[in-house]
Design a protein around this motif. Structure first.
Motif, PDB file in Angstrom:
ATOM      1  N   VAL A 121     -79.681  74.883  70.098  1.00  0.00           N
ATOM      2  CA  VAL A 121     -79.203  73.942  71.112  1.00  0.00           C
ATOM      3  C   VAL A 121     -80.161  73.928  72.308  1.00  0.00           C
ATOM      4  O   VAL A 121     -80.531  72.868  72.824  1.00  0.00           O
ATOM      5  CB  VAL A 121     -77.771  74.307  71.557  1.00  0.00           C
ATOM      6  CG1 VAL A 121     -77.275  73.332  72.617  1.00  0.00           C
ATOM      7  CG2 VAL A 121     -76.830  74.289  70.359  1.00  0.00           C
ATOM      8  N   THR A 164     -87.163  70.607  74.165  1.00  0.00           N
ATOM      9  CA  THR A 164     -87.959  69.504  73.635  1.00  0.00           C
ATOM     10  C   THR A 164     -87.807  68.253  74.490  1.00  0.00           C
ATOM     11  O   THR A 164     -88.784  67.531  74.728  1.00  0.00           O
ATOM     12  CB  THR A 164     -87.528  69.194  72.183  1.00  0.00           C
ATOM     13  OG1 THR A 164     -87.624  70.393  71.420  1.00  0.00           O
ATOM     14  CG2 THR A 164     -88.423  68.128  71.562  1.00  0.00           C
ATOM     15  N   TRP A 176     -83.208  74.642  72.184  1.00  0.00           N
ATOM     16  CA  TRP A 176     -84.465  74.056  71.724  1.00  0.00           C
ATOM     17  C   TRP A 176     -84.463  72.539  71.916  1.00  0.00           C
ATOM     18  O   TRP A 176     -85.485  71.941  72.244  1.00  0.00           O
ATOM     19  CB  TRP A 176     -84.694  74.408  70.249  1.00  0.00           C
ATOM     20  CG  TRP A 176     -86.079  74.108  69.797  1.00  0.00           C
ATOM     21  CD1 TRP A 176     -86.470  73.184  68.873  1.00  0.00           C
ATOM     22  CD2 TRP A 176     -87.286  74.744  70.266  1.00  0.00           C
ATOM     23  NE1 TRP A 176     -87.829  73.197  68.738  1.00  0.00           N
ATOM     24  CE2 TRP A 176     -88.356  74.144  69.580  1.00  0.00           C
ATOM     25  CE3 TRP A 176     -87.546  75.755  71.203  1.00  0.00           C
ATOM     26  CZ2 TRP A 176     -89.683  74.519  69.790  1.00  0.00           C
ATOM     27  CZ3 TRP A 176     -88.862  76.131  71.414  1.00  0.00           C
ATOM     28  CH2 TRP A 176     -89.906  75.522  70.715  1.00  0.00           C
ATOM     29  N   VAL A 177     -83.319  71.930  71.690  1.00  0.00           N
ATOM     30  CA  VAL A 177     -83.210  70.479  71.897  1.00  0.00           C
ATOM     31  C   VAL A 177     -83.449  70.167  73.371  1.00  0.00           C
ATOM     32  O   VAL A 177     -84.194  69.243  73.716  1.00  0.00           O
ATOM     33  CB  VAL A 177     -81.825  69.948  71.462  1.00  0.00           C
ATOM     34  CG1 VAL A 177     -81.749  68.436  71.626  1.00  0.00           C
ATOM     35  CG2 VAL A 177     -81.535  70.333  70.022  1.00  0.00           C
TER      36      VAL A 177
END
Lengths: 288, 327
Positions: free
Chosen positions: A41, A47, A43-44
């Protein structure tokens, strides 16, 4: 202290090291759990804040200068910004209607004696078993006949099937937790049945009703199957609009991640604030 | 887990043999003052009326309609061919290899992911039982996947996590020496990948339920076992596990019914592909109804899924009865 770990007699000196050794595996498990479920989560989020050049570096970059460009791109896409407004609007209306209908019903199932109460309660629960994909077919045909395809009213009506049975059930369990004596006292004091409900019982169940409201909103906000077929270009919903960044020609990871964060964000914030209560709502049926 | 929780769980899943929680079933009416039964009954029906009306219109009517559609030939691509078809849709289904394939995929997907959820959920619940620092962080972390839209989760896995070379998990696999693979594009790996995805999103449910039921276990048997010098394994095998059995059965039932209905995440991650490698029954029905626009046959497939779910539910009801009353 869980029954699994009973304290053993220990000399005070060896306590420190022993305790560390004994707790090490537990903390390893804790870190593993947090990593497994939180990292993807986060990581989203990472990004969505990376410049384009930082997204596609190998090894993946953990340290980067954050930028909001993808949010600008995503919200600049009319389809996305409008779809978020649509989802918020329909989600809120679904939540309001669900409460309006489920709160009285839940109270009746918990407290009022009326004919066929149990079969009707079961009937309400049974309606939950329907697989959405199957219901798409009759809904599609009915809405197209009623000229309600791709309208707010149409999708709102359909979303009630998603939220209502669960809400009635959840509210019923919360009303069952309200002490009966309170109500009896109110009636003895001369309140009418309705006043007793509004003035005494309802305030006691506010917390549970709030959880029901939130979970109803989340269910509507996250819904995809119905939205993908029963709405189109005019009333696009956020979970459908996000597909726009993942076409076969190109995948725009940055704007996609930004949109994913905007869809997941509100839900995560609410879940974080009300975690204790939401756990009960989510695991209902397995525990009371 | 008390009888009452059990029944609530049954009710949640519409299991036969379930009862309304006794508090509902045995509700004494609040003392009535100069009130006739008619008033009470009217009050109850007045309060439940709106919800029943809504459900009848948006739930039961469509279900009846759906079943009716299965006996017709309705293809939107060939509107002139519409007509009564009797049992043709059903006989066609039984000789349709793609239907049997999707049934197999559904079975593998459901059984594997539920088993993984139970084992992992139990392992984490046991390892993290009791008081410890960081519990709140943990609760937040496991709550995350459960409240996220499955369709977004599927898309995130497809792109940011599993894309060869650039995905985070693919990178980790490379570092760990497993190597980079086209996880969702390779027919031999794709089903495993979507099972892992589903397991990731829903293991927290099992974890939370098991954590709660572990915390409620009685202490006495464990004290006795310690006095008898039982090893940790023996305590787990002969005390914890038997006491946890009802909770485990409940989780298996709930998760199986939900896994059978799975759609969003797989649709987003693979769309049923590559080819039909991850095409569960739900996805096949969707493709038939909304890509090929063959509504009659699509309805037949979903009714079949509903029947499978109902059959599993009945089966589970019997299984639970067996668990509850040890022979």
């Amino acid at each position: 202290m869980s029954p699994l770990r009973l304290p053993r007699a220990q000399s005070a000196r060896s306590l420190g090291l022993r305790r560390l050794a004994r707790h090490l595996p537990r903390y390893a498990a804790l870190l593993a759990a947090i990593g497994i479920w939180a990292v993807p989560v986060l990581w989203v989020l990472a990004t969505s804040l990376k410049a384009r050049t930082d997204i596609f570096t190998i090894p993946p970059r953990l340290w980067f200068a954050p930028t909001l460009e993808h949010y600008r791109t995503a919200l600049g896409t009319v389809d996305v910004s409008r779809s978020i407004v649509n989802s918020a609007l329909v989600g809120t209306l679904t939540m309001a209607l669900t409460l309006l209908v489920s709160v009285p019903a839940g109270y009746a199932y918990a407290r009022v004696r009326f004919p066929y109460r149990e079969p009707l309660f079961f009937y309400t629960l049974f309606t939950q078993m329907a697989p959405p994909v199957g219901f798409l077919i009759p809904f599609f045909l009915a809405l197209s006949r009623l000229r309600l395809l791709d309208t707010h009213v149409g999708i709102l009506l359909i979303y009630l099937t998603v939220t209502l049975p669960f809400a009635v059930w959840l509210v019923t369990t919360y009303f069952l937790d309200v002490p009966r004596e309170l109500e009896e006292a109110a009636l003895v004091d001369g309140c009418s049945r309705l006043t007793a409900f509004l003035r005494v019982v309802l305030p006691q169940a506010y917390g549970g009703i709030a959880v029901t409201a939130i979970l109803s909103f989340i269910n509507a906000w996250n819904e995809f199957v119905y939205a993908s077929v029963l709405t189109g270009a005019r009333v696009r919903m956020a979970p459908v609009a996000i597909f726009g960044f993942l076409t076969t020609e190109e995948t725009l990871w940055g704007p996609f991640a930004a949109t994913a964060v905007m869809i997941m964000g509100p839900v995560i914030v609410v879940a974080f604030v009300m975690q204790r209560h939401i756990v009960r709502g989510l695991t209902l049926g397995a525990l009371r | 887990m008390t009888r009452r929780t059990q029944q609530a769980a049954d009710a949640r899943n519409g299991l036969p043999g379930a009862l309304i929680p006794p508090a509902v079933g045995a509700a004494r009416a609040v003392p009535r003052r100069r009130r006739t039964f008619d008033d009470e009954a009217r009050f109850g029906l007045l309060l439940t009326g709106p919800s029943l009306l809504v459900l009848a219109v948006v739930s039961t009517l469509p279900l009846v309609f759906l079943v009716a559609v299965t006996f017709f030939r309705i293809e939107l691509t060939r509107p002139w061919a519409t007509g009564f078809a009797g049992l043709t849709n059903y006989t066609a289904m039984l000789t349709d290899p793609r239907f049997w394939h999707s049934l197999r995929v559904t079975a593998v997907y459901t059984v594997t992911s539920v088993a993984l959820q139970v084992v992992l959920g139990l392992a984490f619940a046991l390892a993290l039982a009791g008081e410890m620092r960081g519990r709140n962080v943990l609760r937040t972390a496991v709550l995350l996947p459960m409240v996220l839209a499955p369709v977004v989760v599927g898309l995130v896995w497809r792109t940011l996590l599993l894309t060869p070379r650039y995905g985070l998990l693919d990178y980790l696999a490379t570092v760990l020496g497993i190597g980079s693979h086209s996880w969702l594009g390779d027919p031999t790996l794709a089903l495993g990948a979507v099972i892992v995805l589903h397991t990731w999103q829903w293991t927290p449910f099992a974890f939370l339920v098991f954590t709660a039921s572990l915390a409620a276990l009685p202490v006495e048997p464990f004290e006795a076992a310690l006095l008898d010098r039982a090893t940790a394994w023996q305590r787990f095998r002969y005390i914890t596990l038997p006491l946890m059995r009802p909770a485990i059965v409940t989780v298996v039932i709930i998760r199986t019914i939900v896994a059978l209905r799975a759609f969003d995440a797989i649709y987003a991650a693979t769309g049923g592909g590559p080819g039909t490698a991850t095409e569960i029954l739900n996805l096949y029905a969707y493709r038939v109804a909304f890509n090929a626009l063959n509504l009659g046959y699509g309805a037949t497939l979903t009714v079949t899924l509903l029947l499978v779910t109902a059959a599993m539910t009945v089966l589970f009801g019997r299984l639970r009865a067996a668990v509850e009353s040890p022979a």
